[in-house]
Design a protein around this motif. Structure first.
Motif, mmCIF file in Angstrom:
data_model
loop_
_atom_site.group_PDB
_atom_site.id
_atom_site.type_symbol
_atom_site.label_atom_id
_atom_site.label_comp_id
_atom_site.label_asym_id
_atom_site.label_seq_id
_atom_site.Cartn_x
_atom_site.Cartn_y
_atom_site.Cartn_z
ATOM 1 N N LEU A 198 -30.555 -34.922 42.151
ATOM 2 C CA LEU A 198 -31.169 -33.855 42.939
ATOM 3 C C LEU A 198 -31.768 -34.391 44.235
ATOM 4 C CD1 LEU A 198 -32.963 -31.716 40.195
ATOM 5 C CD2 LEU A 198 -31.050 -30.996 41.652
ATOM 6 N N LYS A 199 -32.387 -35.565 44.158
ATOM 7 C CA LYS A 199 -33.016 -36.141 45.351
ATOM 8 C C LYS A 199 -31.980 -36.416 46.434
ATOM 9 C CE LYS A 199 -35.789 -40.089 46.890
ATOM 10 N NZ LYS A 199 -36.479 -41.339 46.464
ATOM 11 N N HIS A 200 -30.866 -37.045 46.060
ATOM 12 C CA HIS A 200 -29.825 -37.343 47.044
ATOM 13 C C HIS A 200 -29.137 -36.067 47.529
ATOM 14 C CE1 HIS A 200 -30.212 -41.378 45.139
ATOM 15 N NE2 HIS A 200 -29.951 -41.787 46.365
ATOM 16 N N PHE A 201 -28.915 -35.124 46.612
ATOM 17 C CA PHE A 201 -28.283 -33.849 46.958
ATOM 18 C C PHE A 201 -29.144 -33.101 47.975
ATOM 19 C CE2 PHE A 201 -25.965 -30.002 44.809
ATOM 20 C CZ PHE A 201 -25.350 -29.728 46.017
ATOM 21 N N GLN A 202 -30.434 -33.000 47.704
ATOM 22 C CA GLN A 202 -31.338 -32.284 48.594
ATOM 23 C C GLN A 202 -31.430 -32.989 49.953
ATOM 24 O OE1 GLN A 202 -35.514 -32.108 47.411
ATOM 25 N NE2 GLN A 202 -35.580 -29.971 48.030
ATOM 26 N N GLY A 203 -31.507 -34.329 49.931
ATOM 27 C CA GLY A 203 -31.581 -35.061 51.184
ATOM 28 C C GLY A 203 -30.347 -34.835 52.038
ATOM 29 N N PHE A 204 -29.197 -34.800 51.411
ATOM 30 C CA PHE A 204 -27.963 -34.561 52.158
ATOM 31 C C PHE A 204 -27.967 -33.173 52.790
ATOM 32 C CE2 PHE A 204 -23.620 -32.728 51.916
ATOM 33 C CZ PHE A 204 -23.049 -33.450 52.952
ATOM 34 N N LEU A 205 -28.332 -32.147 52.017
ATOM 35 C CA LEU A 205 -28.336 -30.787 52.554
ATOM 36 C C LEU A 205 -29.381 -30.609 53.647
ATOM 37 C CD1 LEU A 205 -27.901 -28.688 49.275
ATOM 38 C CD2 LEU A 205 -26.145 -29.303 50.940
ATOM 39 N N GLU A 206 -30.527 -31.264 53.504
ATOM 40 C CA GLU A 206 -31.578 -31.146 54.512
ATOM 41 C C GLU A 206 -31.233 -31.882 55.807
ATOM 42 O OE1 GLU A 206 -35.140 -32.518 52.685
ATOM 43 O OE2 GLU A 206 -35.475 -30.656 51.556
ATOM 44 N N SER A 207 -30.220 -32.755 55.770
ATOM 45 C CA SER A 207 -29.803 -33.448 56.994
ATOM 46 C C SER A 207 -28.984 -32.541 57.903
ATOM 47 C CB SER A 207 -28.982 -34.690 56.629
ATOM 48 O OG SER A 207 -27.730 -34.325 56.051
ATOM 49 N N ASP A 208 -28.776 -31.289 57.493
ATOM 50 C CA ASP A 208 -28.036 -30.293 58.258
ATOM 51 C C ASP A 208 -26.653 -30.796 58.651
ATOM 52 O OD1 ASP A 208 -27.583 -27.866 59.472
ATOM 53 O OD2 ASP A 208 -28.453 -28.456 61.395
ATOM 54 N N PRO A 209 -25.815 -31.134 57.648
ATOM 55 C CA PRO A 209 -24.472 -31.644 57.954
ATOM 56 C C PRO A 209 -23.598 -30.538 58.538
ATOM 57 C CG PRO A 209 -24.681 -31.199 55.612
ATOM 58 C CD PRO A 209 -26.046 -31.016 56.205
ATOM 59 N N PRO A 210 -22.589 -30.891 59.326
ATOM 60 C CA PRO A 210 -21.716 -29.882 59.933
ATOM 61 C C PRO A 210 -20.896 -29.148 58.868
ATOM 62 C CG PRO A 210 -20.811 -32.080 60.268
ATOM 63 C CD PRO A 210 -22.192 -32.269 59.708
ATOM 64 N N ALA A 211 -20.539 -27.931 59.155
ATOM 65 C CA ALA A 211 -19.759 -27.118 58.215
ATOM 66 C C ALA A 211 -18.286 -27.483 58.339
ATOM 67 C CB ALA A 211 -19.973 -25.628 58.489
ATOM 68 N N ASN A 212 -17.878 -28.568 57.674
ATOM 69 C CA ASN A 212 -16.477 -28.990 57.714
ATOM 70 C C ASN A 212 -16.048 -29.472 56.336
ATOM 71 O OD1 ASN A 212 -17.602 -31.569 57.429
ATOM 72 N ND2 ASN A 212 -17.495 -31.984 59.639
ATOM 73 N N MET A 213 -14.811 -29.947 56.234
ATOM 74 C CA MET A 213 -14.262 -30.353 54.950
ATOM 75 C C MET A 213 -15.022 -31.539 54.356
ATOM 76 S SD MET A 213 -12.105 -29.912 52.528
ATOM 77 C CE MET A 213 -10.898 -28.773 53.224
ATOM 78 N N THR A 214 -15.407 -32.502 55.192
ATOM 79 C CA THR A 214 -16.143 -33.665 54.703
ATOM 80 C C THR A 214 -17.443 -33.255 54.032
ATOM 81 O OG1 THR A 214 -15.201 -35.059 56.447
ATOM 82 C CG2 THR A 214 -17.204 -35.858 55.366
ATOM 83 N N THR A 215 -18.147 -32.310 54.640
ATOM 84 C CA THR A 215 -19.401 -31.824 54.063
ATOM 85 C C THR A 215 -19.161 -31.138 52.725
ATOM 86 O OG1 THR A 215 -20.457 -31.578 56.219
ATOM 87 C CG2 THR A 215 -21.320 -30.225 54.413
ATOM 88 N N ALA A 270 -27.834 -21.428 38.082
ATOM 89 C CA ALA A 270 -27.785 -21.224 39.528
ATOM 90 C C ALA A 270 -29.175 -20.943 40.101
ATOM 91 C CB ALA A 270 -26.832 -20.081 39.863
ATOM 92 N N ASN A 271 -29.964 -20.123 39.408
ATOM 93 C CA ASN A 271 -31.325 -19.835 39.877
ATOM 94 C C ASN A 271 -32.183 -21.095 39.884
ATOM 95 O OD1 ASN A 271 -30.715 -17.117 40.188
ATOM 96 N ND2 ASN A 271 -31.389 -16.577 38.125
ATOM 97 N N TRP A 272 -32.037 -21.901 38.816
ATOM 98 C CA TRP A 272 -32.811 -23.145 38.767
ATOM 99 C C TRP A 272 -32.412 -24.085 39.904
ATOM 100 C CZ3 TRP A 272 -30.277 -27.854 37.883
ATOM 101 C CH2 TRP A 272 -31.125 -28.970 37.877
ATOM 102 N N LEU A 273 -31.087 -24.221 40.150
ATOM 103 C CA LEU A 273 -30.638 -25.151 41.184
ATOM 104 C C LEU A 273 -31.072 -24.689 42.565
ATOM 105 C CD1 LEU A 273 -29.133 -27.698 41.865
ATOM 106 C CD2 LEU A 273 -26.990 -26.416 41.909
ATOM 107 N N ASN A 274 -31.013 -23.395 42.816
ATOM 108 C CA ASN A 274 -31.515 -22.894 44.103
ATOM 109 C C ASN A 274 -32.984 -23.262 44.293
ATOM 110 O OD1 ASN A 274 -29.322 -21.801 45.371
ATOM 111 N ND2 ASN A 274 -30.030 -19.691 45.311
ATOM 112 N N GLY A 275 -33.758 -23.141 43.213
ATOM 113 C CA GLY A 275 -35.171 -23.491 43.298
ATOM 114 C C GLY A 275 -35.381 -24.990 43.443
ATOM 115 N N ALA A 276 -34.579 -25.778 42.702
ATOM 116 C CA ALA A 276 -34.746 -27.227 42.750
ATOM 117 C C ALA A 276 -34.379 -27.805 44.102
ATOM 118 C CB ALA A 276 -33.884 -27.877 41.661
#
Length: 457
Positions: free
Chosen positions: A315-332, A410-416
């Motif tokens: 979760l920590k790495h997942f959240q950090g990646f999403l918070e880095s505002d990656p571009p909306a492309n295939m790699t992301t 899904a609700n838990w993950l959105n919150g986490a």
């Protein structure tokens, strides 16, 4: 071409013409229906010409001539790339079992001459796959083409040009000079020399997925689990009577889905299995990956799951990646899916740990889980708790409860993952759909098979 065996020639021709008749009928029916209703003479003539042209097109010799021009776009293989990655574009291999080095370990070398040949590289050529898979005397046409069977060529027409077409069908497994790997294939650098610092002392290995072996394993296990003989054996066991057939058990059997919603993009045999591939358990007799306690208390299931150390790390790495505002492309999207796969994998392990506990742990008053969660985590309870078993079977059949637990995840993950992230309904729906497909489907497969077995015992 010399005179062949009339009976075999007729047999080959009958198999192929019956196949072409099945392909022709639905297309011809459409034209005949229009012709029956059409009153305009000119249009009737036009439809009649289309009918005659279609019938000629599906004549054996005419169809084979056109098919021979298209067959170069497909590969006949025993080992395929796309099982590893559906975007891989390297070389598929055709390695008959007799050509392989015999090993003590179970592998492709142990298949007999009836091994299944796979076809891949162009799902649009599905009708060619089916044609080459037609059997005569228990052997696919492809294998008869491979040995240039004279009776088969005679059945098609017997002329030199037709004989060339027979050779074309039989040569689609030949590699020629096109042997190639691909960046999306699994590759291993193996030290074959003595100096690990020198590049030349390494050989690159590319493990290939044996589709023919996977198909044999799938067919054999399916036969053991669902055949009439197995049903008779289970009925005899229920009545405590003798039966000449045995019952085969495959504990902790897993299913790997290849190709997602388009299994035909991997290969023909994979499509016939609906993308399903059985995975035998590779576990020690007793295995607990960590200290596991039943999820008692008032804290919801997924909150308890989220407290696990490995879950928190993902979760920590997942959240950090999403918070880095990656571009909306295939790699992301690929990175996002990788983190989600890790998270779902951790939950599958968590379920496996809880399944290993003594059944009926959820009957303890300290267990405050909702019933859909109990059904997922303590399926062994139905065998010991009659009231629970009745509710279990009713809800299992409806499958509505799977949506409930998927939405809870899904609700838990959105919150986490919340906080700085504006996660909304779209993300919630995506998490729920992926959870239901990747976690619930394989887990329920095992539970469902157990229910079927118990129903016959």
């Amino acid at each position: 071409m010399g005179q062949g065996d009339p009976n075999r020639v007729s047999g080959f021709r009958s198999v192929m013409e019956e196949f072409l008749k099945e392909q022709l009928e639905p297309k011809l029916k459409q034209i005949l229906n229009k012709l029956e209703k059409e009153e305009d003479p000119e249009k009737r003539v036009e439809l009649s010409e289309k009918r005659d042209s279609l019938v000629e097109e599906y004549g054996l010799r005419s169809w084979v001539e056109k098919a021979a021009a298209l067959v170069v776009h497909i590969d006949a293989a025993t080992h395929i790339l796309k099982a590893t990655d559906s975007h891989a574009k390297g070389t598929n291999l055709y390695c008959p079992p007799a050509s392989l080095t015999p090993l003590e370990e179970v592998g492709s070398c142990h298949l007999d001459e009836s091994f299944a040949v796979d076809f891949t590289n162009n799902s649009a050529r599905f009708v060619l796959y089916k044609f080459l898979s037609l059997e005569y005397e228990g052997v696919p046409l492809f294998k008869w083409f491979k040995i240039h069977d004279k009776d088969l060529c005679e059945a098609i027409g017997g002329a030199d040009s037709i004989s060339d077409h027979c050779s074309t069908f039989g040569s689609i497994s030949e590699l020629g000079n096109k042997l190639a790997s691909h960046e999306r294939m699994k590759q291993i650098y193996w030290l074959t020399g003595e100096d690990p610092v020198e590049d030349v002392d390494f050989t690159i290995l590319a493990p290939m997925y044996s589709s023919s072996l996977a198909h044999e394993v799938y067919g054999r296990i399916s036969e053991h689990k669902y055949s009439d003989n197995t049903k008779a054996a289970r009925a005899a066991k229920r009545k405590n009577e003798y039966c000449e057939y045995g019952i085969h058990e495959y504990p902790h059997l897993g299913i790997q889905k290849l190709g997602g919603t388009k299994p035909q993009n991997v290969s023909q045999l994979n499509s016939e299995r609906g993308g399903r591939n059985y995975l035998l358990a590779s576990l020690p007799p007793v295995w607990m990956s960590r200290s596991v306690r039943p999820p008692y208390g008032r804290r919801p299931l997924f909150e308890q799951f989220g407290l696990r150390r490995d879950t928190q790390a993902v979760l920590k790495h997942f959240q950090g990646f999403l918070e880095s505002d990656p571009p909306a492309n295939m790699t992301t999207r690929i990175r996002r899916d990788e983190y989600l796969d890790q998270l779902l994998g951790e939950f599958s392990l968590y379920c496996g740990d809880l399944h290993a506990l003594d059944p009926c742990w959820s009957a303890d008053p300290k267990c405050l889980l909702v019933e859909c969660e109990v059904m997922l985590l303590d399926p062994g309870r139905y065998a010991r708790d009659a009231d629970f078993a009745a509710r279990f079977r009713e809800k299992y059949a409806s499958r509505d409860w799977t949506k409930d637990i998927s939405n809870r995840f899904a609700n838990w993950l959105n919150g986490a993952l919340g906080g700085k992230l504006p996660l909304e309904d779209a993300e919630q729906v995506f998490w729920s759909d992926v959870f239901r497909e990747d976690v619930m489907t394989p887990l329920l497969k095992n539970v469902g098979e157990k229910l079927k077995e118990e129903a016959h015992v």
